[in-house]
Write an enzyme that holds these catalytic residues in place. Structure first.
Site, PDB file in Angstrom:
ATOM      1  N   SER A  97       1.130  -1.134   0.270  1.00 36.63           N
ATOM      2  CA  SER A  97       0.039  -0.236  -0.368  1.00 36.63           C
ATOM      3  C   SER A  97       1.020   1.069   0.354  1.00 36.63           C
ATOM      4  O   SER A  97       2.100   1.161   0.335  1.00 36.63           O
ATOM      5  CB  SER A  97      -0.863   0.207   1.430  1.00 36.63           C
ATOM      6  OG  SER A  97      -0.260   0.369   2.914  1.00 36.63           O
ATOM      7  N   ASP A  98      -0.012   2.337  -0.721  1.00 40.74           N
ATOM      8  CA  ASP A  98       1.494   3.743  -0.294  1.00 40.74           C
ATOM      9  C   ASP A  98       0.981   4.266   1.504  1.00 40.74           C
ATOM     10  O   ASP A  98      -0.312   3.269   1.758  1.00 40.74           O
ATOM     11  CB  ASP A  98       0.421   4.890  -1.655  1.00 40.74           C
ATOM     12  CG  ASP A  98       1.205   6.030  -1.374  1.00 40.74           C
ATOM     13  OD1 ASP A  98       2.697   5.438  -0.656  1.00 40.74           O
ATOM     14  OD2 ASP A  98       1.730   6.622  -2.740  1.00 40.74           O
ATOM     15  N   TRP A  99       1.488   4.765   1.885  1.00 41.09           N
ATOM     16  CA  TRP A  99       1.197   5.045   3.232  1.00 41.09           C
ATOM     17  C   TRP A  99       0.110   6.218   3.059  1.00 41.09           C
ATOM     18  O   TRP A  99       0.116   6.538   2.392  1.00 41.09           O
ATOM     19  CB  TRP A  99       2.337   5.824   3.358  1.00 41.09           C
ATOM     20  CG  TRP A  99       3.781   5.236   3.729  1.00 41.09           C
ATOM     21  CD1 TRP A  99       4.048   4.885   5.205  1.00 41.09           C
ATOM     22  CD2 TRP A  99       4.260   4.113   3.127  1.00 41.09           C
ATOM     23  NE1 TRP A  99       5.558   4.437   5.264  1.00 41.09           N
ATOM     24  CE2 TRP A  99       5.283   4.076   4.230  1.00 41.09           C
ATOM     25  CE3 TRP A  99       4.062   3.776   1.716  1.00 41.09           C
ATOM     26  CZ2 TRP A  99       6.829   2.589   4.096  1.00 41.09           C
ATOM     27  CZ3 TRP A  99       5.040   2.445   1.734  1.00 41.09           C
ATOM     28  CH2 TRP A  99       6.409   1.974   2.556  1.00 41.09           C
ATOM     29  N   GLY A 100      -0.771   5.440   3.768  1.00 34.77           N
ATOM     30  CA  GLY A 100      -2.044   5.915   3.841  1.00 34.77           C
ATOM     31  C   GLY A 100      -3.205   5.764   2.901  1.00 34.77           C
ATOM     32  O   GLY A 100      -4.128   6.364   3.202  1.00 34.77           O
ATOM     33  N   GLY A 101      -2.725   4.857   2.041  1.00 31.20           N
ATOM     34  CA  GLY A 101      -3.757   4.416   1.364  1.00 31.20           C
ATOM     35  C   GLY A 101      -4.862   3.071   1.607  1.00 31.20           C
ATOM     36  O   GLY A 101      -5.264   3.038   0.112  1.00 31.20           O
TER      37      GLY A 101
END
Length: 729
Positions: free
Chosen positions: A262-266
């Protein structure tokens, strides 16, 4: 004491320590898939779930009991990020983590040279390996849709074929170091404004023909071991847990056997994360996105909430085991490779690689007999512009770096000129430091000072463009204007009024408006050149290196000439909920070709040289292509000037009659060739049925329809050198 005795003693102590921890040895000599299954069947359900989510800002847990190390990710794609604190974004303030900053990926794409991509990947992979990272968060291959996108500088331009050819060697060479290349952001992350949840509405043809090919090449040809999901939505689901993108396409169609990160916060939902293809969750706070309690990793969507569902029998272990298999496979490909290279960090060799990439990527857009500057004739040089001295390795979001050093353009010019000429510098325009909000200031006195100094100079180097501040080339938001910020346009106009010898150097990762372009004799696009950027620029300005970069995207005259801005706000930036790609497959040069009346300021593939090239004898080895065969096109290219140089020979293909609308032409081959003065070489490009195909969205398949095609050999999307008809049967 004998060496043998010491070795026995050390081994004995180590063995006691390992047995004290009840360590279990895994056979490092077995094939990877056997090792994966061996480890999987030894793991508890708690150990499995612990591998799926972060335990710190940039790491996830291994299995110490089995000797499986933690996974450590690092931001790229232009250099290895400095160490952060365990649970904070603040710098850990190490004294040995200053990296080499490589040029931005737009600059790499502008080299049009896969060998440069391989060298870049090898070098940055060595830096990541030395720092013992096993996941490099890059490269980025999202398509250039609008010049306002704040993150375009991290990507490889507007054309899927160019990006595909450049990403494959990058990925392959990174991974030879035992570091997983995590290709990002999958997919359709083409704007930063509203990026957290905007739903991208795009037809299937555009998805498969424009926005997915570079990712597909990275997976199916490059063998990427990791993919990062995007923040935005597609088909109503966030891309980090998107059934269609991750399961249907990536894992089923493309047979991707790596890890989806995942992207950070995604990440936004446990159920979707479990079932829709996400393998490793990073960067989530307690409420999913915003700030929360420190060390809150148990609250991640793939942490305790998932473990609870498993223990209650509400979800099975099939998805869990698939995720863990993928993570283990990556571990056995990286940190648990017995002969993993040691890497190297911050070296002179890496810095020189960055310089070579920067030199090959700088694009000479315009030149009316002023470049290269002759230091026999030119004795007074004036350098103007904030970008001449500004550090460009800091700021910009997650690609910010703590560089070992950074040569500014002014430093590069001063070093090159030495005592051969007088060099003066005035700022000319004021830009706030990174992180400082812009305020309204009176820039007239600075302009006046620069204009007065310009009257006395033999040549003026205006070094401006964009920077890494917010709302420019920076993650998190998009540009607010196509024009240069800080009243630079006005400054250039005033400079050229008093001195006709103004060379404009644009440092950016994006196209910019150039209302003054017809008044200045020369324009260079110098990109963000990294550690050695200033030296690379100086080598071009003074002719030590002949420019050979070509634009990886179209520079339109005005923003409305870009297809994303040719409709209404629904196509950009969207209505707050969704953004509609009304232009479909007609992006970049495809749009200009379709409308015909839209002439670019500088075309895709454009780039001048200090020498000249002649194209002759464009031919093919056959004119009829049967299924399963290939066709080879050849052209003689001669250096007709006085300097050694490199030319990028570009092959475009046109389908003369198709059941579905197709672009007038599409890039399907290119070769960068080096030629000495007077030298001539035969350049060949081979294509097959794949290069003639389009995506049939009804049958969900690639189709090459029998019929007539045209091959176009060119020096840019508009500089045509020859055409040949051929037929597919």
């Amino acid at each position: 004491m004998s060496i043998r005795y010491i070795l026995v003693f050390v081994l004995g102590v180590c063995s006691i320590g390992l047995f004290a921890q009840k360590a279990v040895y895994l056979d490092v000599y077995k094939p990877i898939e056997e090792r994966v299954e061996d480890a999987l069947q030894r793991m508890t359900i708690e150990e499995k779930v612990a591998m799926l989510h972060a335990q710190s800002k940039f790491s996830s847990a291994g299995v110490p009991r089995l000797g499986i190390p933690d996974n450590w990710a690092t931001d790229g794609p232009h250099g290895i990020r400095s160490e952060a604190l365990w649970d904070e974004w603040d710098d850990a303030k190490w004294t040995n983590d200053s990296c080499i900053a490589f040029p931005a990926l737009t600059c790499l794409a502008a080299t049009w040279n896969p060998q440069m991509a391989a060298l870049y990947g090898k070098s940055i992979g060595e830096e990541a390996r030395y720092r013992n990272k096993n996941i490099l968060l890059g490269p980025g291959v999202n398509m250039y849709r609008t010049p306002l996108n704040g993150r375009n500088f991290e990507y490889m331009g507007e054309d899927p074929f160019l990006a595909s050819r450049m990403v494959v060697p990058y990925v392959q060479e990174v991974q030879k170091n035992g570091v997983a290349a995590c290709v990002k952001h999958f997919a359709l992350n083409n704007q930063e404004v509203q990026r957290w949840d905007v739903d991208v509405v795009v037809d299937n043809r555009a998805l498969h023909e424009i926005y997915l090919p570079a990712f597909k090449a990275a997976v199916t040809e490059g063998g990427a071991w990791a993919i990062m999901g995007a923040y935005n939505k597609y088909k109503g689901q966030h891309c980090c847990h998107n059934q269609y993108l991750l399961n249907d396409i990536l894992k089923n169609e493309w047979k991707f056997d790596g890890v989806v990160v995942s992207d950070w916060g995604g990440t936004h939902d446990t159920w979707e994360s479990v079932h829709n293809g996400l393998d490793m969750e990073f960067g989530t706070w307690t409420d999913g996105l915003g700030a929360g309690a420190s060390n809150a990793y148990a609250n991640y969507f793939l942490s305790d909430s998932y473990l609870q569902l498993l223990k209650e029998g509400k979800v099975g272990q099939e998805e869990l085991n698939d995720k863990v298999r993928r993570i283990l496979r990556m571990v056995f490909r990286t940190t648990m490779v017995k002969k993993r290279p040691f890497g190297s960090f911050g070296t002179v060799e890496h810095a020189l690689v960055g310089r070579k990439v920067a030199e090959e990527g700088i694009v000479l857009l315009q030149n009316r007999n002023i470049l290269p500057v002759d230091l026999v004739k030119v004795k007074k040089i004036l350098v103007v512009g904030d970008n001449a001295v500004r550090r460009m390795t800091i700021g910009g979001g997650s690609s910010a770096l703590k560089a070992k050093y950074e040569v500014s353009p002014l430093q590069g010019i001063l070093k090159r000129v030495a005592d051969l000429a007088e060099v003066n510098y005035v700022v000319g325009y004021e830009a706030p430091p990174y992180g400082v909000k812009e305020t309204k200031v009176d820039r007239a006195p600075l302009r006046k000072q620069a204009v007065e100094a310009a009257k006395e100079a033999d040549v003026v180097f205006f070094i401006g463009g964009l920077n890494k501040n917010g709302n420019q080339d920076c993650e998190g938001d998009d540009r607010r204007s196509y024009h240069l910020p800080y009243e630079q346009d006005q400054l250039i106009e005033e400079l050229v009024t008093v001195n006709p010898n103004v060379v404009v150097v644009i440092i950016s990762g994006n196209a910019v408006a150039m209302p003054w372009v017809n008044k200045v004799p020369a324009v260079l696009e110098a990109w963000y050149g990294g550690t050695e950027g200033g030296n690379a620029l100086a080598s071009i300005l003074f002719g030590d290196v002949n420019p050979s970069g070509k634009l990886p995207f179209t520079i339109p005259v005005k923003l409305e000439d870009c297809p994303a801005h040719a409709f209404d706000e629904r196509t950009y930036p969207g209505d707050g909920k969704s953004v509609v790609y009304s232009e479909s497959i007609f992006t970049g040069y495809r749009w200009a070709d379709k409308l015909k009346k839209v002439k670019p300021l500088f075309a895709f593939g454009h780039g001048l040289s200090y020498t000249t090239f002649q194209y002759d004898n464009f031919r093919a080895n056959k004119r009829i292509l049967n299924d399963g065969q290939t066709i080879t096109f050849s052209v003689k290219v001669k250096n007709t000037g006085l300097r050694e140089g490199k030319e990028v020979v570009q092959l475009y293909i046109s389908d003369k009659k198709s059941s579905l609308p197709r672009p007038v032409k599409e890039l399907k081959g290119f070769v960068k060739v080096a030629l000495k003065p007077g030298e001539e070489k035969d350049v060949t490009i081979t294509i097959g049925k794949e290069e003639l195909s389009y995506f049939n969205d009804v049958n969900h398949e690639w189709v090459a329809e029998p019929g007539k095609f045209e091959a176009i050999i060119a020096a840019s999307a508009i500089e045509i050198k020859g055409k040949l008809d051929f037929e597919l049967r």
